[in-house]
Write an enzyme that holds these catalytic residues in place. Structure first.
Site, PDB file in Angstrom:
ATOM      1  N   HIS A 207       0.644  -0.994  -0.092  1.00 33.67           N
ATOM      2  CA  HIS A 207       0.183   0.107  -0.029  1.00 33.67           C
ATOM      3  C   HIS A 207       0.699   1.244   0.098  1.00 33.67           C
ATOM      4  O   HIS A 207       0.538   2.245  -0.345  1.00 33.67           O
ATOM      5  CB  HIS A 207      -0.967   0.069   1.069  1.00 33.67           C
ATOM      6  CG  HIS A 207      -2.151  -0.807   0.909  1.00 33.67           C
ATOM      7  ND1 HIS A 207      -2.274  -2.067   1.217  1.00 33.67           N
ATOM      8  CD2 HIS A 207      -3.183  -0.661  -0.014  1.00 33.67           C
ATOM      9  CE1 HIS A 207      -3.104  -2.711   0.911  1.00 33.67           C
ATOM     10  NE2 HIS A 207      -3.836  -1.642  -0.101  1.00 33.67           N
ATOM     11  N   GLU A 448     -12.511 -10.439  -4.662  1.00 32.46           N
ATOM     12  CA  GLU A 448     -11.143 -10.609  -4.290  1.00 32.46           C
ATOM     13  C   GLU A 448     -10.824 -11.802  -3.752  1.00 32.46           C
ATOM     14  O   GLU A 448      -9.443 -12.168  -3.580  1.00 32.46           O
ATOM     15  CB  GLU A 448     -10.620  -9.305  -3.807  1.00 32.46           C
ATOM     16  CG  GLU A 448     -11.165  -8.956  -2.419  1.00 32.46           C
ATOM     17  CD  GLU A 448     -10.768  -7.533  -1.871  1.00 32.46           C
ATOM     18  OE1 GLU A 448      -9.646  -7.054  -2.225  1.00 32.46           O
ATOM     19  OE2 GLU A 448     -11.689  -6.980  -0.998  1.00 32.46           O
ATOM     20  N   ASP A 472      -5.690  -8.676  -4.362  1.00 33.84           N
ATOM     21  CA  ASP A 472      -5.715  -9.863  -3.568  1.00 33.84           C
ATOM     22  C   ASP A 472      -6.224 -11.139  -4.234  1.00 33.84           C
ATOM     23  O   ASP A 472      -5.828 -12.054  -3.917  1.00 33.84           O
ATOM     24  CB  ASP A 472      -6.859  -9.469  -2.627  1.00 33.84           C
ATOM     25  CG  ASP A 472      -6.093  -8.809  -1.183  1.00 33.84           C
ATOM     26  OD1 ASP A 472      -5.083  -9.160  -1.077  1.00 33.84           O
ATOM     27  OD2 ASP A 472      -6.994  -8.059  -0.611  1.00 33.84           O
ATOM     28  N   CYS A 519     -10.227  -2.671  -9.873  1.00 35.67           N
ATOM     29  CA  CYS A 519      -9.403  -1.737  -9.327  1.00 35.67           C
ATOM     30  C   CYS A 519      -7.987  -1.936  -8.944  1.00 35.67           C
ATOM     31  O   CYS A 519      -7.528  -1.435  -8.079  1.00 35.67           O
ATOM     32  CB  CYS A 519     -10.367  -1.168  -8.289  1.00 35.67           C
ATOM     33  SG  CYS A 519     -10.677  -2.060  -6.773  1.00 35.67           S
TER      34      CYS A 519
END
Lengths: 625, 92
Positions: A207, A448, A472, A519
């Site tokens: 992240h 995901e 993921d 996304c």
């Protein structure tokens, strides 16, 4: 005045390190080290007019620490013993000691150092003295000082250099290096505080890398030992597009990278001119392009960057910043996004904490396998109060809008989405009873987890849209931890199993008449974009800065051709053959479009590089040496 | 101004807790209180300063006390040293 840039007369050794290209762009500047793997300290000076503010921040931090220590002491007295609580008296006394406080105040007042650095500097000296003491009882007390150090550095986050506009040019700013870097470090950085990052750990989809890309800060991750090899004050080049770091570069490196920085800017400008054009293939298939954002203020720029909505607002960053934000704080953040975008789509994803996004007040920190642990919707369904609070804030924030989409992350069963929907309906009803006008909104889920893909027919009947979180989904489908550098090459977005999963989701969604977006970070690779378009994805959501190049690429292909390519690719047995096929067919096109500086070098082998006829030095994919 | 000697007779020397006890007395005093040990001087109102001298058991130290309550302050310090900083029941 922007402070002390260390200049050395001794010639230092030039060193080139390669890592993972985490965020594109180039920067050069002086190294600043993240101390304690926790705190960034910068020796930068502050402007004279900021001195009183820094001093008051310092005094406030001391007062707050004393209060905290006092309440900790009460606690210990009650639960353990008075004698044990005395240790905290010692700490309180140390914290108010003139030998500690006076020099810090002096450093700020006379030398104009920021309080954070002054405190760090003073404490380093004292801790060193205690650590080197011949007597064990004294050496042990260095732990008290370290405690105080951590406590105060946490409280001094607002301290630090505020660079003057003209002084802080991009080429000469600070480059932060460290073993690890957490999203909370970046969230707390102010504009212009750092121009690049380089870290020992991390990967492209950690992240912190995603956030670096959002903030347009070049970054190289996974360098293994940069925190040991570079030291504060070293001059360094960070090539975030190719994953290269040069410590103490020679003049020719600097010349080369100055040209790259220049060309990178030109290219950014050129892409900006395409922002009003529709994201449509040559044969008229419209792909909705949206932005992933972490901070409400990012909503200001997404339209200018060519997006027609927000496909993913990661609400957990509000929690990382604020601890457990109040309903009012949440309403303010969500309202800003929803109304800034209205009538364009604003997708708010509910709290997705855990995994690598640890929220100290909330997350479990003792999990052996956090990515498969107590995270995301699981936390929300367990901590219903927090979940309801957030849903209430979202619905209230949406009052008067027509563009709200609420998205639940990490759904792995039909029961989970049904429960989330029941809670949402309950919150909506309670608000209606209070006279709040509930806006029209859509509900969707992140797909995901492989279980969700298998159950996708049933899930499609429950919601208004799907959003595939490829980061993921790839990690779980291939059983490849996305933050583990050792198996980084096994994290393959074009793995046939991944492509089949996406295909399956699209078929089921379109059968129920709902839209599918993607996304994950894979969206921003042109070759992946091509596959996703060919697979029938309706919407792509990505870091705002990548939208323009994605649009440029979409406008250069036909849907028909993309579908054919997918058809071909689906018959190939493994990732290697799929990538070989794609590169052979499209590499020249991408190179000609002039967007290849965004392509990660790691995707290409040496032979591929020879295939590309570069038209500009910025698309030269040759790695140094 | 008075200058008096005291000997550290506790088992552990002037580490954190004894130093804290000295500071508690010195900081309440109107007088300035300086501890002198082996040629080094420390402000007795600073725990960090006292601790950096690393005063071990058996050491003789001097107090230089200057101010209106100097005698009273010394008496308190003398008692503190004599009572082994009230800590010999404590085994670190």
């Amino acid at each position: 005045m922007t402070g002390s840039t260390k200049t050395t007369t001794t010639r230092k050794t030039r060193l080139i390190l390669t890592g993972v290209p985490a965020s594109p762009g180039f920067a050069m500047g002086c190294v600043q080290v993240l101390v304690n793997q926790e705190f960034s300290v910068s020796q930068e000076c502050i402007l004279p007019e900021r001195v009183p503010k820094e001093l008051s921040l310092f005094q406030k931090a001391i007062r707050q620490s004393i209060r905290d220590l006092e309440s900790a002491k009460q606690n210990i007295q009650k639960r353990v013993s008075k004698e044990d609580a005395r240790i905290l008296d010692t700490q309180m006394m140390m914290l108010q000691d003139p030998m500690l406080v006076d020099p810090v105040v002096d450093l700020v007042r006379r030398e104009h150092y920021n309080a954070r650095w002054a405190f760090h500097d003073r404490m380093k000296l004292l801790i060193g003295q205690f650590e080197q003491s011949p007597e064990v009882l004294w050496r042990e007390r260095s732990a008290d000082l370290s405690d105080l150090y951590n406590r105060m550095m946490n409280l001094l986050v607002e301290s630090g250099p505020v660079m003057s506009q003209e002084g802080a040019s991009v080429e000469t700013g600070a480059i932060l290096i460290g073993h690890t870097l957490n999203p909370s470090h970046l969230v707390k950085l102010r504009q212009g505080q750092a121009t690049a990052f380089a870290t020992d750990t991390g990967g492209r989809t950690s992240h912190v890398s995603i956030l670096a890309r959002a903030l347009k800060i070049p970054a190289v991750a996974g360098l293994a030992d940069i925190s040991v090899k570079a030291e504060a004050g070293d001059f360094m080049i960070v090539d975030g597009s190719n994953g290269i770091v040069i410590i103490n570069p020679q003049d020719s490196d600097i010349r080369k990278y100055k040209a790259k920085i220049e060309a990178f800017r030109r290219q950014e400008q050129e892409l900006l001119t395409t922002r009003r054009l529709d994201p449509q293939t040559l044969d008229g298939k419209y792909i909705k392009l949206m932005a992933n954002i972490e901070l409400p203020m990012e909503a200001d720029d997404v339209e200018a960057m060519g997006a027609t909505g927000i496909g993913l607002y990661r609400s957990e960053f509000l929690f990382i910043q604020k601890g457990n934000p109040s309903c009012e704080e949440q309403i303010e953040a969500y309202r800003y996004i929803i109304h800034r975008m209205n009538p364009l789509t604003a997708t708010i994803r509910t709290l997705d904490a855990g995994g690598d996004k640890i929220i100290p007040e909330l997350s479990a920190t003792d999990e052996a396998n956090p990515f498969m642990g107590w995270r995301s919707i699981r936390v929300c369904l367990d901590k219903e109060d927090i979940f309801k609070n957030q849903l209430r804030a979202i619905l209230q924030a949406g009052e008067g809008s027509t563009n709200l989409r609420i998205m639940f992350p990490m759904i792995s069963s039909v029961q989970e989405i049904q429960r989330a929907k029941t809670i949402l309906a309950g919150v909506a009803k309670a608000l209606t009873d209070q006279g709040v006008q509930i806006p029209h909104y859509e509900v969707g889920i992140m797909v995901e987890v492989p279980a969700a893909v298998i159950m996708v027919d049933e899930l499609a009947r429950e919601v208004d849209f799907f959003s595939i979180g490829t980061n993921d989904l790839i990690q779980f489908t291939l059983a490849v931890d996305r933050s583990n550098e050792r198996i980084a090459s096994m994290f393959q977005p074009h793995h046939p199993a991944v492509l089949r999963m996406i295909h399956h989701v699209v078929q089921a969604a379109h059968h129920e008449g709902i839209t599918v977006s993607v996304c994950g970070e894979m969206v921003t690779e042109p070759l992946s974009t091509l596959l996703l378009v060919g697979l029938g994805i309706d919407e792509l959501s990505m870091t705002p800065w990548n939208i323009m190049e994605c649009k440029k690429f979409i406008r250069s292909i036909t849907y028909e051709e993309a579908r054919e390519t997918v058809h071909e690719v689906m018959s190939l047995p493994n990732t290697e053959e799929i990538n070989r096929y794609l590169k052979k067919k499209y590499l020249q096109k991408i190179s000609d479009l002039g967007i290849s500086s965004f392509i990660v070098t790691a995707d290409f082998n040496k032979n591929d590089r020879a295939l590309i006829k570069v038209k500009d030095h910025i698309v030269n994919l040759d790695v140094l040496q | 101004m008075i200058l008096r000697s005291l000997t550290v007779i506790n088992k552990t020397g002037i580490h954190a807790r004894p130093a804290m006890a000295i500071v508690e007395i010195a900081s309440r005093a109107a007088s300035s209180v300086t501890l002198i040990c082996g040629g080094n001087r420390a402000n007795a109102k600073s725990i960090l300063n006292l601790m950096t001298l690393v005063i071990t058991p058996g050491t003789q130290v001097q107090f230089e006390i200057d101010g209106s309550d100097e005698d009273e302050v010394f008496q308190k310090l003398e008692k503190l040293f004599h009572d082994r900083f009230n800590e010999d029941h404590y085994d670190p």
